[in-house]
Design a protein around this motif. Structure first.
Motif, PDB file in Angstrom:
ATOM      1  N   ILE A  29       0.785  -1.731  -0.043  1.00 17.14           N
ATOM      2  CA  ILE A  29      -0.247   0.299  -0.066  1.00 17.14           C
ATOM      3  C   ILE A  29       1.179   1.218  -0.241  1.00 17.14           C
ATOM      4  CG2 ILE A  29      -1.667   1.196   1.552  1.00 17.14           C
ATOM      5  CD1 ILE A  29      -2.972  -1.645   1.860  1.00 17.14           C
ATOM      6  N   ASP A  30       1.736   1.145   0.858  1.00 19.69           N
ATOM      7  CA  ASP A  30       2.980   2.496   1.022  1.00 19.69           C
ATOM      8  C   ASP A  30       3.534   2.600  -0.099  1.00 19.69           C
ATOM      9  OD1 ASP A  30       2.115   2.731   3.959  1.00 19.69           O
ATOM     10  OD2 ASP A  30       3.581   2.135   4.282  1.00 19.69           O
ATOM     11  N   GLU A  31       4.048   1.527  -0.993  1.00 19.91           N
ATOM     12  CA  GLU A  31       4.550   1.582  -2.062  1.00 19.91           C
ATOM     13  C   GLU A  31       3.864   2.160  -3.499  1.00 19.91           C
ATOM     14  OE1 GLU A  31       7.083  -1.620  -2.108  1.00 19.91           O
ATOM     15  OE2 GLU A  31       8.162  -1.012  -0.133  1.00 19.91           O
ATOM     16  N   SER A  32       2.725   1.742  -3.057  1.00 26.42           N
ATOM     17  CA  SER A  32       2.179   1.338  -4.942  1.00 26.42           C
ATOM     18  C   SER A  32       0.430   2.443  -4.423  1.00 26.42           C
ATOM     19  CB  SER A  32       1.955   0.245  -5.366  1.00 26.42           C
ATOM     20  OG  SER A  32       1.393  -0.813  -4.678  1.00 26.42           O
ATOM     21  N   LEU A  33       0.003   0.877  -3.938  1.00 30.69           N
ATOM     22  CA  LEU A  33      -1.475   1.700  -4.088  1.00 30.69           C
ATOM     23  C   LEU A  33      -1.887   3.368  -3.408  1.00 30.69           C
ATOM     24  CD1 LEU A  33      -2.348  -0.936  -4.552  1.00 30.69           C
ATOM     25  CD2 LEU A  33      -4.619  -0.284  -3.151  1.00 30.69           C
ATOM     26  N   ASN A  34      -1.138   3.385  -1.796  1.00 27.56           N
ATOM     27  CA  ASN A  34      -1.564   5.004  -1.740  1.00 27.56           C
ATOM     28  C   ASN A  34      -1.485   6.178  -2.438  1.00 27.56           C
ATOM     29  OD1 ASN A  34      -1.715   5.988   1.184  1.00 27.56           O
ATOM     30  ND2 ASN A  34       0.292   6.429   1.543  1.00 27.56           N
ATOM     31  N   HIS A  35      -0.285   5.766  -3.524  1.00 23.08           N
ATOM     32  CA  HIS A  35      -0.550   7.309  -4.494  1.00 23.08           C
ATOM     33  C   HIS A  35      -1.600   6.928  -4.923  1.00 23.08           C
ATOM     34  CE1 HIS A  35       3.524   7.141  -4.550  1.00 23.08           C
ATOM     35  NE2 HIS A  35       4.025   6.143  -4.093  1.00 23.08           N
ATOM     36  N   PHE A  36      -2.533   6.467  -4.931  1.00 20.50           N
ATOM     37  CA  PHE A  36      -3.586   7.278  -6.201  1.00 20.50           C
ATOM     38  C   PHE A  36      -5.606   5.878  -4.575  1.00 20.50           C
ATOM     39  CE2 PHE A  36      -2.420   2.851  -7.505  1.00 20.50           C
ATOM     40  CZ  PHE A  36      -3.652   1.515  -7.795  1.00 20.50           C
ATOM     41  N   TRP A  37      -5.116   5.396  -3.827  1.00 26.20           N
ATOM     42  CA  TRP A  37      -6.244   5.149  -3.238  1.00 26.20           C
ATOM     43  C   TRP A  37      -5.533   4.647  -2.018  1.00 26.20           C
ATOM     44  CZ3 TRP A  37     -10.220   4.912  -4.234  1.00 26.20           C
ATOM     45  CH2 TRP A  37     -11.663   4.191  -3.581  1.00 26.20           C
ATOM     46  N   LYS A  38      -5.916   5.624  -1.128  1.00 31.43           N
ATOM     47  CA  LYS A  38      -5.561   5.926   0.592  1.00 31.43           C
ATOM     48  C   LYS A  38      -5.766   4.772   1.522  1.00 31.43           C
ATOM     49  CE  LYS A  38      -2.903   9.778   0.320  1.00 31.43           C
ATOM     50  NZ  LYS A  38      -1.961   9.528  -0.986  1.00 31.43           N
ATOM     51  N   ILE A  39      -5.205   3.845   2.027  1.00 26.18           N
ATOM     52  CA  ILE A  39      -5.818   2.724   3.392  1.00 26.18           C
ATOM     53  C   ILE A  39      -4.866   3.092   4.533  1.00 26.18           C
ATOM     54  CG2 ILE A  39      -6.089   0.786   4.012  1.00 26.18           C
ATOM     55  CD1 ILE A  39      -6.272   0.199   1.031  1.00 26.18           C
ATOM     56  N   SER A  40      -6.037   3.734   5.282  1.00 27.60           N
ATOM     57  CA  SER A  40      -4.280   3.492   7.207  1.00 27.60           C
ATOM     58  C   SER A  40      -4.206   2.186   7.496  1.00 27.60           C
ATOM     59  CB  SER A  40      -5.885   4.229   7.880  1.00 27.60           C
ATOM     60  OG  SER A  40      -6.629   3.249   8.634  1.00 27.60           O
ATOM     61  N   TYR A  41      -3.555   1.888   8.061  1.00 29.87           N
ATOM     62  CA  TYR A  41      -2.376   0.981   8.701  1.00 29.87           C
ATOM     63  C   TYR A  41      -3.506   0.695   9.570  1.00 29.87           C
ATOM     64  CZ  TYR A  41       1.115  -1.827  10.676  1.00 29.87           C
ATOM     65  OH  TYR A  41       1.284  -2.550  11.258  1.00 29.87           O
ATOM     66  N   GLY A  42      -4.237   1.685  10.198  1.00 28.77           N
ATOM     67  CA  GLY A  42      -5.060   0.614  10.832  1.00 28.77           C
ATOM     68  C   GLY A  42      -6.335   0.352  10.892  1.00 28.77           C
ATOM     69  N   LYS A  43      -7.160  -0.059   9.545  1.00 33.10           N
ATOM     70  CA  LYS A  43      -8.283  -0.748   8.564  1.00 33.10           C
ATOM     71  C   LYS A  43      -7.533  -1.901   8.135  1.00 33.10           C
ATOM     72  CE  LYS A  43     -10.533   3.656   7.837  1.00 33.10           C
ATOM     73  NZ  LYS A  43     -11.621   3.776   7.284  1.00 33.10           N
TER      74      LYS A  43
END
Length: 180
Positions: A29-43
């Motif tokens: 998520i941090d390296e790829s998805l986070n650039h277009f879809w945010k997901i918090s660690y807590g989820k």
């Protein structure tokens, strides 16, 4: 068929890759998805718990030498069907953007010219850094031969990021010229 939130579908999709632990999922998520879809660690972990509870994935506990036990999640056929069903559904929302630079510029008549220029220059610098990150990610995908089936799709989403970032950089240049 039961409906899930976008985070759950994203994690189901991630489970189709080599990422099987919560930690590996967070890294992807941090390296790829986070650039277009945010997901918090807590989820992540509550979603993994739900995925396992609903038998969308099987959980295997592995223990490493001197390391704490970790859970690995493997997509079940039911989980794959839920993911495929979601992928086939129409898109429910157009992408929206919250951009503080644009918001401040919209009310720019009340802002000093120097501050407007500074905000635009800072935005441009951050966009240029993002663009270079995308170039690095692109090279990593191209050089990683194990994911040939996924690479095309990853490169297409990355291309979107590169193009929109390049357009935003061009917009910064155009807009800066109005205030310099």
């Amino acid at each position: 068929m039961k409906s899930y939130n976008a985070t759950t579908y994203a994690i189901l999709g991630i489970l189709t890759t080599e990422c099987k632990s919560g930690y590996a999922i967070k890294q992807l998520i941090d390296e790829s998805l986070n650039h277009f879809w945010k997901i918090s660690y807590g989820k992540i972990y509550p979603s993994l718990k739900l995925i396992a509870q609903d038998e969308l994935a099987e959980v295997c506990t592995s223990s490493g030498h001197g390391k704490p036990d970790s859970n690995e999640y493997y997509l079940t056929s039911k989980g794959l069907e839920v993911l495929k069903d979601w992928l086939e559904k129409p898109i429910e929302q157009l992408p929206t953007e919250r951009n503080e630079v644009l918001l401040k510029l919209f009310f720019g008549r009340y802002q000093d010219r120097e501050k407007k220029v500074l905000h635009l220059e800072n935005d441009k610098q951050e966009l240029e850094e993002r663009y270079q990150t995308y170039i690095s990610i692109e090279q990593a995908i191209i050089n990683h031969k194990d994911n040939d089936e996924d690479s095309l799709y990853w490169l297409c989403t990355l291309d979107y990021g590169k193009r929109t970032t390049k357009a935003a950089i061009d917009w910064c240049d155009f807009t800066l010229n109005k205030f310099l």
